[in-house]
Structure formats: C-alpha cells, structure tokens
Design an enzyme around this catalytic site. Structure first.
Site, PDB file in Angstrom:
ATOM      1  N   ASN A   1      35.197  34.922  34.001  1.00  0.00           N
ATOM      2  CA  ASN A   1      34.712  35.632  35.194  1.00  0.00           C
ATOM      3  C   ASN A   1      33.697  36.663  34.718  1.00  0.00           C
ATOM      4  OD1 ASN A   1      34.290  37.152  37.455  1.00  0.00           O
ATOM      5  ND2 ASN A   1      36.390  37.941  37.600  1.00  0.00           N
ATOM      6  N   TRP A   2      32.440  36.390  34.984  1.00  0.00           N
ATOM      7  CA  TRP A   2      31.380  37.269  34.459  1.00  0.00           C
ATOM      8  C   TRP A   2      31.154  38.516  35.306  1.00  0.00           C
ATOM      9  CZ3 TRP A   2      27.117  33.127  32.984  1.00  0.00           C
ATOM     10  CH2 TRP A   2      27.604  32.367  31.915  1.00  0.00           C
ATOM     11  N   LYS A   3      31.821  38.589  36.446  1.00  0.00           N
ATOM     12  CA  LYS A   3      31.680  39.770  37.319  1.00  0.00           C
ATOM     13  C   LYS A   3      30.191  40.062  37.548  1.00  0.00           C
ATOM     14  CE  LYS A   3      36.208  41.153  35.742  1.00  0.00           C
ATOM     15  NZ  LYS A   3      37.168  42.197  35.447  1.00  0.00           N
TER      16      LYS A   3
ATOM     17  N   SER B   1      42.495  41.596  30.047  1.00  0.00           N
ATOM     18  CA  SER B   1      42.253  41.888  28.629  1.00  0.00           C
ATOM     19  C   SER B   1      42.611  40.730  27.701  1.00  0.00           C
ATOM     20  CB  SER B   1      42.980  43.172  28.217  1.00  0.00           C
ATOM     21  OG  SER B   1      42.486  44.277  28.965  1.00  0.00           O
TER      22      SER B   1
ATOM     23  N   GLU C   1      39.348  43.417  42.069  1.00  0.00           N
ATOM     24  CA  GLU C   1      38.145  44.235  42.275  1.00  0.00           C
ATOM     25  C   GLU C   1      37.589  44.061  43.686  1.00  0.00           C
ATOM     26  OE1 GLU C   1      36.125  42.932  38.750  1.00  0.00           O
ATOM     27  OE2 GLU C   1      37.541  44.076  37.536  1.00  0.00           O
TER      28      GLU C   1
ATOM     29  N   HIS D   1      40.276  38.555  43.990  1.00  0.00           N
ATOM     30  CA  HIS D   1      40.307  39.339  42.749  1.00  0.00           C
ATOM     31  C   HIS D   1      40.606  40.795  43.088  1.00  0.00           C
ATOM     32  CE1 HIS D   1      39.054  41.262  39.054  1.00  0.00           C
ATOM     33  NE2 HIS D   1      39.176  40.082  38.471  1.00  0.00           N
TER      34      HIS D   1
ATOM     35  N   GLY E   1      40.383  45.064  32.191  1.00  0.00           N
ATOM     36  CA  GLY E   1      39.329  45.914  31.627  1.00  0.00           C
ATOM     37  C   GLY E   1      39.849  47.149  30.919  1.00  0.00           C
TER      38      GLY E   1
ATOM     39  N   GLU F   1      46.922  38.523  37.676  1.00  0.00           N
ATOM     40  CA  GLU F   1      46.126  39.550  37.018  1.00  0.00           C
ATOM     41  C   GLU F   1      46.695  40.933  37.326  1.00  0.00           C
ATOM     42  OE1 GLU F   1      41.941  37.784  36.058  1.00  0.00           O
ATOM     43  OE2 GLU F   1      41.851  39.169  37.725  1.00  0.00           O
TER      44      GLU F   1
ATOM     45  N   GLY G   1      37.677  38.218  31.563  1.00  0.00           N
ATOM     46  CA  GLY G   1      36.549  39.050  31.979  1.00  0.00           C
ATOM     47  C   GLY G   1      35.666  39.370  30.780  1.00  0.00           C
ATOM     48  N   GLY G   2      35.815  40.570  30.250  1.00  0.00           N
ATOM     49  CA  GLY G   2      34.941  41.083  29.187  1.00  0.00           C
ATOM     50  C   GLY G   2      34.699  40.116  28.037  1.00  0.00           C
TER      51      GLY G   2
HETATM   52  P1  13P Z   1      39.127  41.656  31.506  1.00  0.00           P
HETATM   53  O1  13P Z   1      39.360  40.399  30.692  1.00  0.00           O
HETATM   54  O2  13P Z   1      37.815  42.304  31.212  1.00  0.00           O
HETATM   55  O3  13P Z   1      40.294  42.583  31.402  1.00  0.00           O
HETATM   56  O4  13P Z   1      39.033  41.204  33.033  1.00  0.00           O
HETATM   57  C1  13P Z   1      40.018  40.384  33.543  1.00  0.00           C
HETATM   58  C2  13P Z   1      39.596  39.886  34.868  1.00  0.00           C
HETATM   59  O5  13P Z   1      39.486  40.647  35.813  1.00  0.00           O
HETATM   60  C3  13P Z   1      39.281  38.460  35.012  1.00  0.00           C
HETATM   61  O6  13P Z   1      39.107  38.103  36.338  1.00  0.00           O
END
Ligand code: 13P
Length: 251
Positions: free
Chosen positions: A9-11, A213, A97, A95, A173, A167, A234-235
């Site tokens: 997920n590149w956000k 994470s 977010e 999600h 994050g 999640e 994510g990251g």
């Molecule tokens: P991180 O891997 O950066 O913690 O993000 C997780 C995430 O929100 C994937 O959708």
C-alpha cells in the site's frame, strides 16, 4: 490451501514516473514467484501507467479507495468502474487512515464493499483497533463491530471475493509490530466471525492479511502463523529491495 498475498500500500507516495520505475525494477525480481500473489496499490494518478507497466506480469494492481456510486457530483472521488478501467483488480477499503482521517464509517465501508464486488473487484477490507481500544480490552468487540458493519448484507458468494486485512492502528507506521501470536489471535477471531456469518467453508477459505510495520525482518515470523495469510505493507513496500525481500519471505 489459502494462497498468501503480499500487497504494498503506497499511500500518498510516488509520482507516476517513480511508480513506473518501481514496477519496472520489481517485475524481473519477482517473475518466478508462485508461492504468493503480489499486489501493489499506487495512488490514483499512477494507476493507469502502472497497469501498462505491469502488463503480462504476475503482479496485481489495487486502488486504495473508491466511492460506492457509479458516477455523480462527488468531488475528489473515483468509482469502482473507473478504477477497474484503470486496470485494478483489487481495491483497499476501510483503511484506518480513511476511517480516522476522513470519517469513514462501517456503513460507508459496507457500501464501498458492495460496489466493488458488483464491479468484479476484489476488496481488501481493513479492520483494526486503536491503542486506546486495545488497552481498554475492547479489541474483539471492535473487530466484531467493524466486521458486522462493513460486511452486512453480503451473500456467502459475494463474500467469497473478499480478502480481509487486520491492521491494528497502533502498529501502523509506528515501527511497533504486533507479535505474530497477538496478530494470530485477532485473525483467529475474524475467521471465527466469518465462519459464523458465512459458513465454515468461507472461514477456511478467507485470506486475512496482517498490516502494521511489516518489514523483511519480521515477515517470516508472521507468515509462520497458520492464521496469517499475507501482509499489507506500507513503508517497507516503497523500496524495491525491502518489498522484494518481503515477497520472498520463504527463501
Ligand atoms: P506500515 O507498514 O507503514 O506500518 O503501514 C501499514 C499499512 O497501513 C498498510 O496498509
């Protein structure tokens, strides 16, 4: 057997050029991978270009959100048919977010899931508790509420298209991953809810990804859990090296 899924997920990261460059580098590195499905979720602006760059590869394309209506006066939104036209076969829905940053409710998640399924997309439906909810001992209650609300009114056949992602908000994050055992506990609970609501076969078949994470260093321990069917990253999905290492968790 549930085929694992590793999804990035590149956000709100990567320009079109950066996204295309990424997948051009990723493609040859994962061309022989058969042990898992690989998915990337770029921002809307890069979807079409990434779709073209992925043609003929074993990497699937996801959008990060959608609107439930087909079209209409919804400034800033994008519909299921629009993301499908852009080349997506998956879409992330609910999600944290979006829930916390955009006021998305379980009822909205539910409408989005239905729109995605009706369009033939595979929704990746996210659920997870905040730190305060966990500390108050409310994790299972929150998961049940998000599950029941987000997936209300679906038939077992419609549900069979869906993947879920657990999640925990406190792990996103933050560098603070859930231990494999703790994640497995929540996954087990979600699977139990699926079995109760959609039947035992659905409970056995549904793929539940873990997100929060995930890194090359912890993916092995997570994937060793029977209950964990993949990762939503994510990251660590933003760099080709770390994403490839996560995809190759078995090697
Ligand atoms: P991180 O891997 O950066 O913690 O993000 C997780 C995430 O929100 C994937 O959708």
């Amino acid at each position: 057997m549930r085929k694992p899924v590793i999804a990035g997920n590149w956000k709100m990261y990567k320009t079109i050029a950066e996204a295309v460059e990424f997948v051009k580098r990723l493609r040859p590195l994962v061309a022989r991978v058969e042990h898992c499905e690989i998915v990337v979720a770029p921002p809307f602006t890069a979807l079409r270009a990434v779709c073209d760059a992925l043609r003929g590869s074993n990497i699937g394309l996801a959008a990060q959100d959608l609107h439930w209506e087909r079209e209409g006066p919804y400034t800033g939104d994008v519909s299921a048919s629009m993301i499908r036209e852009a080349g997506c076969t998956y879409v992330i829905i609910g999600h944290s977010e979006r829930r916390h940053g955009h006021g998305e409710t379980d009822a909205m998640v539910n409408r989005k899931v239905k729109a995605a399924v009706a369009e033939g997309l595979t929704p990746i439906v996210c659920v997870g508790e905040t730190l305060a909810e966990r500390e108050a001992g409310k994790t299972l209650e929150v998961l049940a509420r998000q599950f029941e609300g987000g997936l209300a009114g679906l038939t077992a056949q419609e549900f069979s298209r869906i993947m879920m992602a657990y999640e925990p908000v406190w792990a996103i994050g933050t560098g603070r991953t859930a231990t494999p055992q703790l994640a497995a506990e929540s996954h087990g609970e979600l699977r139990r809810l699926v079995s109760l609501r959609f039947g035992e076969a659905a409970g056995k078949q549904v793929r539940i990804l873990y997100g929060g994470s995930v890194k090359p260093e912890n993916i092995g321990g997570l994937m060793a859990e029977e209950q964990i069917d993949g990762a939503l990253v994510g990251g660590a999905s933003l760099a080709v090296d770390s994403f490839t290492a996560i995809v190759n968790y078995r090697l």
